[in-house]
Design an enzyme around this catalytic site. Structure first.
Site, short mmCIF file in Angstrom:
data_model
loop_
_atom_site.label_atom_id
_atom_site.label_comp_id
_atom_site.label_asym_id
_atom_site.label_seq_id
_atom_site.Cartn_x
_atom_site.Cartn_y
_atom_site.Cartn_z
N GLN A 9 19.74 15.54 -5.99
CA GLN A 9 19.38 16.76 -6.70
C GLN A 9 18.53 16.45 -7.93
O GLN A 9 18.85 15.54 -8.70
CB GLN A 9 20.65 17.51 -7.11
CG GLN A 9 20.44 18.95 -7.45
CD GLN A 9 21.74 19.74 -7.42
OE1 GLN A 9 22.73 19.29 -6.84
NE2 GLN A 9 21.74 20.90 -8.01
N SER A 87 23.58 10.16 -5.05
CA SER A 87 24.41 11.35 -5.07
C SER A 87 24.28 12.13 -3.76
O SER A 87 24.71 11.65 -2.71
CB SER A 87 24.05 12.22 -6.28
OG SER A 87 24.97 13.29 -6.43
N LEU A 88 23.66 13.30 -3.77
CA LEU A 88 23.46 14.07 -2.54
C LEU A 88 22.76 13.23 -1.48
O LEU A 88 23.06 13.32 -0.28
CB LEU A 88 22.64 15.33 -2.83
CG LEU A 88 22.17 16.09 -1.60
CD1 LEU A 88 23.34 16.80 -0.93
CD2 LEU A 88 21.07 17.07 -1.94
N ARG A 112 29.52 21.57 0.06
CA ARG A 112 29.45 20.84 -1.21
C ARG A 112 28.63 21.61 -2.24
O ARG A 112 29.02 21.75 -3.41
CB ARG A 112 28.85 19.45 -0.96
CG ARG A 112 28.78 18.52 -2.17
CD ARG A 112 28.14 17.22 -1.74
NE ARG A 112 28.19 16.17 -2.75
CZ ARG A 112 27.22 15.92 -3.63
NH1 ARG A 112 26.13 16.67 -3.63
NH2 ARG A 112 27.33 14.92 -4.49
N GLN A 240 33.35 10.70 -4.73
CA GLN A 240 32.00 10.71 -5.30
C GLN A 240 31.82 11.86 -6.28
O GLN A 240 31.05 11.77 -7.24
CB GLN A 240 30.96 10.81 -4.17
CG GLN A 240 29.53 10.56 -4.63
CD GLN A 240 28.54 11.37 -3.84
OE1 GLN A 240 28.67 12.59 -3.74
NE2 GLN A 240 27.55 10.70 -3.27
#
Length: 755
Positions: A9, A87-88, A112, A240
């Protein structure tokens, strides 16, 4: 070596994906059906300005990243050696590795994004110019304890996460800090990758339980460990959300694998820039595949990595986020110091801070220090020692643990369940959407008697629950949930050891309590197994191997950690402990349970304390008042033991007891005698902690024979001197040598059987 990396992101932009939507039109239609809107229109046109909102950003980025990967595979016909995502982007790495298909991945990301998009009141900011340790120092110095480190993007680019007002305060402070080049607030709706996502994490975990995942076909580098994924894919994705993204260390790990070609697949080149900076500013991680058996300088710092230790319960290691099934006990009066706990936690183990005998302010200071230092999800806990005659003291400490969200308590020296334990347990209970009960406040109970073990294996006593309900200390819902879970998550069976102990024999005690555990599990039909670990007498690989062979899920050490650099006791004590052997201990009365005759094991070599303490207890048993003691004996105690008169001691202790206790003592001569005698135990303990030369022979040093065995084991090595003994190195060395010993023994037994 080829590595594909996928951005997260922040990399989204209008127009991303381009012609890829038409090229992969079947998947585009699947995405539209699943999402309920046109993914192509969102990414290329963004007519309603939704692309920057988390519930839309995450599905859009996942889709575009996935299409870039599929395009790359179509063009090259070859898969990479490793994949990683920020991350994503980690979801795209898992998609590339075959853990789930496109539709499943998009389903996960959609959920999510929805959950994270609901988060409010939080924010994130990137600080450029300082290292992680420098940022942690600024946070500590300015009391910014509520901020977490969320992303370690490069050696000098770190992202903070927390409540909006704290982020704003931190921005003002960091902008005035030397070496800071820039502070950039990020456009996020919440405090991602921080403690403030715990509720989101719990809901996502329930959702993830319904999804089937496959093992990775390509090594995927985990954000939270900076190492390739193992079997616990789901747990990593759950964790996470509240753990920092270790991007710098992930790239260092990949750099250490050899000549590496990093290729970013997705919109923009943010990761490519970060990778170039990491390659300039950081060294590759050097991975040690083998280690000599006599090595004592093992390290789990940024320069080395060790082979995963196979000993102990996998579930235990997963639940507490540790690499080793190894704990260090909470030694009294802060001997198990905050520095010791941090050292252990950073090495992938769990330590307990020794709160017993300390003021609440000192305990709070230690908790805040530990939380500042262990800010990446490392394990830690705080010890609670049973206060037989002061139950309010237990509750005061429990309220402090709850206030600071301490996740694990080590319960020591309890004879039964007390209200304080029930309050701590109750306040961590939540029923999740799938009906399972989550226990956020974990209790690891030290037990040395089956009847005490049974108390912790059972639900909270009904009489205590009802009392707490009437006092409005717990809610009706908490009372109901308490009926369905045991009081402890895990039991540490403590055999003959230092401190409070019943002198039990591990070979008899551990199997008995394992059987008791099995019967109790069947009786109450608990959803989750209570694991049983071992403590007491563990100071060598042979002893640790025996514990694991008997069925221990983990081991806990105590005495051997008192003779380390990090232990908060005097050098004089450590010098004495370094010289002890296995026979150099003796049992003496426990000062905190003097009237009951409870025993502690202490060092006797070169010390008079054991004999003097036992003499005091014998006098207490045989006489009802100080006046009945023979004059010569009294003079000996006052001159040799106390170095002051009974009257002087009494005047000194009166200031430390509640008025009602002193009133009772004035009416009851035997109780007055106990108060005066108990002063000696505090005095002798203080002498040892300070290293006072006033009366060295009166040092009270809790210790078991395990340290004598350890001294023999390391004799002739660098660890012979306590000044070279660091608690983390000891733990890793002991666990690795135990694994080697067991491997050799089993291989030897197999060979003998074959012959």
């Amino acid at each position: 070596m080829t590595v594909y990396v996928f951005p997260g992101q922040g990399s989204q932009k209008k127009g991303m994906g381009g012609a890829l939507f038409d090229e992969f039109d079947t998947l585009t239609r699947q995405a539209d059906d699943l999402l309920g809107y046109s993914i192509k229109r969102l990414c290329l046109e963004d007519p309603e300005g939704k692309l920057s909102f988390t519930p839309y950003t995450q599905p859009a980025l996942f889709t575009v990243n996935a299409f870039h990967y599929l395009k790359k595979i179509k063009e090259t016909g070859e898969k990479p050696d490793y994949v990683a995502g920020h991350s994503l982007g980690e979801y795209n790495a898992l998609f590339a590795a075959g853990v789930f298909d496109f539709q499943t991945g998009l389903t996960l990301v959609k959920k999510r994004g929805e959950l994270m998009g609901q988060s409010s009141g939080g924010g994130m900011a990137a600080v450029i110019g300082l290292t992680e340790s420098e940022i942690a120092e600024v946070l500590s110095r300015n009391g910014l304890h509520r901020l977490d480190i969320a992303n370690l993007n490069s050696p000098t680019q770190v992202v903070l996460s927390g409540l909006t007002e704290d982020i704003q305060q931190a921005r003002t402070i960091f902008e005035k800090t030397e070496k800071v080049q820039m502070v950039i607030p990020l456009k996020t709706s919440g405090a991602f990758h921080s403690r403030y996502m715990e509720d989101v994490k719990a809901e996502f975990a329930s959702f993830l339980d319904t999804i089937t995942l496959l093992p990775p076909a390509i090594p995927v580098i985990s954000n939270i460990e900076a190492r390739p994924y193992g079997e616990e894919v789901k747990q990593h994705l759950i964790d996470q959300m509240v753990h920092p993204v270790k991007w710098t260390e992930s790239i260092q790990y990949l750099m250490g694998q050899g000549e590496t070609d990093f290729q970013e697949l997705g919109p923009g080149n943010v990761l490519s820039g970060l990778i170039r900076r990491i390659q300039r500013e950081a060294e590759p991680l050097t991975i040690e595949k083998t280690q000599p058996s006599d090595a004592v300088e093992h390290s789990v710092t940024s320069q080395t990595d060790t082979i995963e230790n196979p000993l102990g319960s996998v579930a235990f290691k997963r639940d507490y986020n540790v690499k080793y099934a190894y704990l260090t006990g909470g030694m009294y009066r802060g001997i198990a110091s905050k520095e010791l706990v941090v050292k252990v936690g950073k090495a992938g183990m769990m330590g307990f801070f020794g709160s017993g005998g300390l003021k609440l302010g000192d305990v709070e200071e230690a908790i805040l220090y530990i939380q500042r230092e262990l800010n990446q999800g490392e394990a830690y806990g705080v010890n609670l020692v049973h206060q037989l005659n002061k139950p309010h003291k237990e509750e005061e400490l429990v309220h402090l643990l709850l206030q600071h969200r301490v996740p694990v308590m080590e319960a020591s020296a309890f004879l039964n369940i007390t209200p304080a334990l029930v309050i701590y347990r109750a306040k961590g209970l939540v029923r999740e959407q799938d009906g399972h009960i989550k226990c956020s406040n974990k209790i690891i109970a030290k037990v040395s008697r089956p009847e005490v073990a049974e108390c912790f294996l059972s639900p909270a006593p009904e009489r205590i629950v009802n009392k707490l309900l009437k006092e409005n200390k717990i809610s009706l819902q908490e009372a109901d949930l308490l009926k369905k879970v045991p009081m402890a998550d895990d039991l540490t069976v403590e055999a003959d050891s230092g401190g409070h102990t019943d002198g039990g024999v591990a070979y008899a005690l551990l199997p008995s309590i394992l059987k008791l555990r099995d019967r109790t599990m069947e009786k109450y039909s608990y959803a989750k197994e209570v694991r049983v670990g071992a403590a007491g007498g563990i100071g060598s690989p042979e002893a640790a191997a025996a514990a694991f062979t008997l069925g221990a899920a983990y081991i806990l050490t105590g005495s051997i950690n008192q003779c380390t650099v990090e232990a908060d006791t005097s050098d004089a004590v450590k010098d004495l402990l370094q010289q002890m052997d296995v026979q150099d201990t003796e049992y003496a009365p426990a000062g905190d349970m003097f009237e009951l005759g409870a025993k502690v094991q202490v060092l006797k070599k070169g010390l008079f304390f054991p004999a003097r303490a036992n003499k005091l207890f014998d006098l207490y048993r045989h006489y009802d008042s100080l006046d009945q003691i023979d004059k010569n004996v009294r003079n000996q105690i006052e001159e040799k033991y106390f170095k002051r008169s009974f009257e002087q001691v009494y005047e000194e202790v009166k200031a430390h007891y509640p008025p009602q206790e002193i009133q009772k003592a004035e009416r009851n001569p035997k109780q007055k005698m106990a108060i005066i005698f108990k002063w000696y135990f505090h005095y002798s303990n203080s002498l040892a902690l300070s290293g006072s030369e006033e009366s060295r022979v009166d040092y009270q040093i809790h210790c078991g024979p395990a340290l004598g065995a350890f001294n023999q084991w390391v004799k002739g090595t660098a660890l012979e001197s306590w000044r070279n003994r660091h608690v983390d190195k000891i733990g890793i060395h002991l666990m690795n040598e135990t694994a080697r010993l067991l491997t050799d023994r089993f291989q030897s037994m197999s060979s003998a059987t074959a012959v």
